[in-house]
Each structure stands twice: as C-alpha cells, then as structure tokens.
Scaffold this motif. Sequence first.
Motif, PDB file in Angstrom:
ATOM      1  N   LEU A  76      41.386  41.718  54.092  1.00  0.00           N
ATOM      2  CA  LEU A  76      42.649  41.557  53.383  1.00  0.00           C
ATOM      3  C   LEU A  76      43.661  41.001  54.380  1.00  0.00           C
ATOM      4  O   LEU A  76      43.271  40.450  55.403  1.00  0.00           O
ATOM      5  CB  LEU A  76      43.078  42.891  52.776  1.00  0.00           C
ATOM      6  N   ASN A  77      44.935  41.135  54.116  1.00  0.00           N
ATOM      7  CA  ASN A  77      45.968  40.624  55.019  1.00  0.00           C
ATOM      8  C   ASN A  77      45.736  41.158  56.434  1.00  0.00           C
ATOM      9  O   ASN A  77      45.489  42.353  56.618  1.00  0.00           O
ATOM     10  CB  ASN A  77      47.344  41.052  54.495  1.00  0.00           C
ATOM     11  N   TYR A  99      44.056  32.641  53.952  1.00  0.00           N
ATOM     12  CA  TYR A  99      43.853  33.625  52.885  1.00  0.00           C
ATOM     13  C   TYR A  99      44.078  35.062  53.358  1.00  0.00           C
ATOM     14  O   TYR A  99      44.153  35.972  52.540  1.00  0.00           O
ATOM     15  CB  TYR A  99      42.454  33.491  52.285  1.00  0.00           C
ATOM     16  N   SER A 103      49.060  37.424  53.061  1.00  0.00           N
ATOM     17  CA  SER A 103      48.476  37.391  51.719  1.00  0.00           C
ATOM     18  C   SER A 103      48.996  38.550  50.886  1.00  0.00           C
ATOM     19  O   SER A 103      49.420  39.587  51.408  1.00  0.00           O
ATOM     20  CB  SER A 103      46.951  37.418  51.801  1.00  0.00           C
ATOM     21  N   GLY A 104      48.947  38.369  49.589  1.00  0.00           N
ATOM     22  CA  GLY A 104      49.407  39.393  48.655  1.00  0.00           C
ATOM     23  C   GLY A 104      48.326  40.416  48.354  1.00  0.00           C
ATOM     24  O   GLY A 104      47.196  40.333  48.857  1.00  0.00           O
ATOM     25  N   GLU A 105      48.672  41.365  47.504  1.00  0.00           N
ATOM     26  CA  GLU A 105      47.711  42.392  47.087  1.00  0.00           C
ATOM     27  C   GLU A 105      46.533  41.726  46.380  1.00  0.00           C
ATOM     28  O   GLU A 105      46.714  40.814  45.577  1.00  0.00           O
ATOM     29  CB  GLU A 105      48.379  43.375  46.132  1.00  0.00           C
ATOM     30  N   GLY A 106      45.327  42.180  46.695  1.00  0.00           N
ATOM     31  CA  GLY A 106      44.138  41.666  46.044  1.00  0.00           C
ATOM     32  C   GLY A 106      43.717  40.276  46.491  1.00  0.00           C
ATOM     33  O   GLY A 106      42.933  39.620  45.822  1.00  0.00           O
ATOM     34  N   GLU A 107      44.203  39.836  47.645  1.00  0.00           N
ATOM     35  CA  GLU A 107      43.854  38.512  48.164  1.00  0.00           C
ATOM     36  C   GLU A 107      43.223  38.650  49.537  1.00  0.00           C
ATOM     37  O   GLU A 107      43.637  39.500  50.330  1.00  0.00           O
ATOM     38  CB  GLU A 107      45.096  37.630  48.283  1.00  0.00           C
ATOM     39  N   PRO A 118      36.986  32.804  49.820  1.00  0.00           N
ATOM     40  CA  PRO A 118      38.336  33.317  49.553  1.00  0.00           C
ATOM     41  C   PRO A 118      38.385  33.926  48.149  1.00  0.00           C
ATOM     42  O   PRO A 118      37.639  33.519  47.262  1.00  0.00           O
ATOM     43  CB  PRO A 118      39.226  32.072  49.640  1.00  0.00           C
ATOM     44  N   LYS A 120      41.153  35.932  45.092  1.00  0.00           N
ATOM     45  CA  LYS A 120      42.419  36.463  44.589  1.00  0.00           C
ATOM     46  C   LYS A 120      42.062  37.271  43.362  1.00  0.00           C
ATOM     47  O   LYS A 120      41.533  36.747  42.391  1.00  0.00           O
ATOM     48  CB  LYS A 120      43.390  35.337  44.204  1.00  0.00           C
ATOM     49  N   ASP A 121      42.293  38.562  43.421  1.00  0.00           N
ATOM     50  CA  ASP A 121      41.938  39.455  42.330  1.00  0.00           C
ATOM     51  C   ASP A 121      43.203  40.105  41.803  1.00  0.00           C
ATOM     52  O   ASP A 121      43.728  41.034  42.406  1.00  0.00           O
ATOM     53  CB  ASP A 121      40.946  40.507  42.823  1.00  0.00           C
ATOM     54  N   LYS A 122      43.687  39.607  40.704  1.00  0.00           N
ATOM     55  CA  LYS A 122      44.885  40.173  40.067  1.00  0.00           C
ATOM     56  C   LYS A 122      44.420  41.171  39.017  1.00  0.00           C
ATOM     57  O   LYS A 122      44.069  40.808  37.910  1.00  0.00           O
ATOM     58  CB  LYS A 122      45.748  39.071  39.440  1.00  0.00           C
TER      59      LYS A 122
END
Length: 153
Positions: A76-77, A99, A103-107, A118, A120-122
């Motif tokens: 993650l980040n 990435y 990075s944001g939450e779930g990325e 890579p 991205k899970d929203k």
Amino acid sequence: MKVACTVWLGAKGVKASDLSRLLLKEEQTAAYSVEIWKRFRKWGGIPTGITQNVKDLLASREIENIFENSDFILMLNQASGDRQILAKQLNISPHQLSYVTNSGEGEGLVFYGSTIIPFKDKFDNSLMLYALMTSKPDEVEKRKKLGIGERND
C-alpha cells in the motif's frame, strides 16, 4: 495443522505491524520467527507477515531471507525510504512506484513471483462486509457499539 496466535485483547492502538516489529526486534525471537516461517512453508502452510515499514523488517539479515523467499507481497502507500528499498529488492519501475506514492485507501501494488500489478479497490463502505472488515479505529468502535459481527455462541 492449526497454529494459535495470541491477540492482545483490549490493547489500544496495538496493530499487527507493531507486534511483528516487536517480535523481530530481538535476535532470539527473530531467529525463532524465521525457523517457524520455514517450517510452516515446508508443511504446506502459507505464513503471512505484515509490517508498516519494510526497512524495520530488513534490518535483520535473517528476516531479509523471509522477504527474499516471499512469492506474494501486497504494498500500500509507502514512505520514501521504504519505496526505494522495495524498488531495489523487487525491481519495481519508477512508474509502478507511483502506485505506492501518496496513494489513497485501497490503492497499491501486488507483487506475485516476478509479476507486479497495480490495483485500485474502491470498496463500498455502506456494505455490511465493509463494516466487518474495516480496521479504522472509529469505525471499529462504531461497529462494536452496534453489535455488528459479534458472535453469540
């Protein structure tokens, strides 16, 4: 085979990453952790570790062997120093590092063998499943107050 883990019930602010760091801090527990890791793999188990800072994990040569023999890593980040270590150890390109940079939450990135993907899970936070899986302290507290996910054995 079952493996039992001790959970610090009621401990405020203690995270799995903190527990891993504490176990790996001392030479004796680090050596034991490496031995258990190897045995679990030999017995067909899938040992799992978590750390907040990879540089803490790699401070020990023994623990570095665990990292080098890991086929699956979810990132993650990452802090700048950790990103540079991961880039070198896993051959991650500068573009791929983006990435796990701010990075944001779930990325993040998934490393599997020699493949880096890579993601991205929203995840919809209105779902009951989200309420059961979240680790955000305020949301966990809210879940407890609502009695969501409690077992009634």
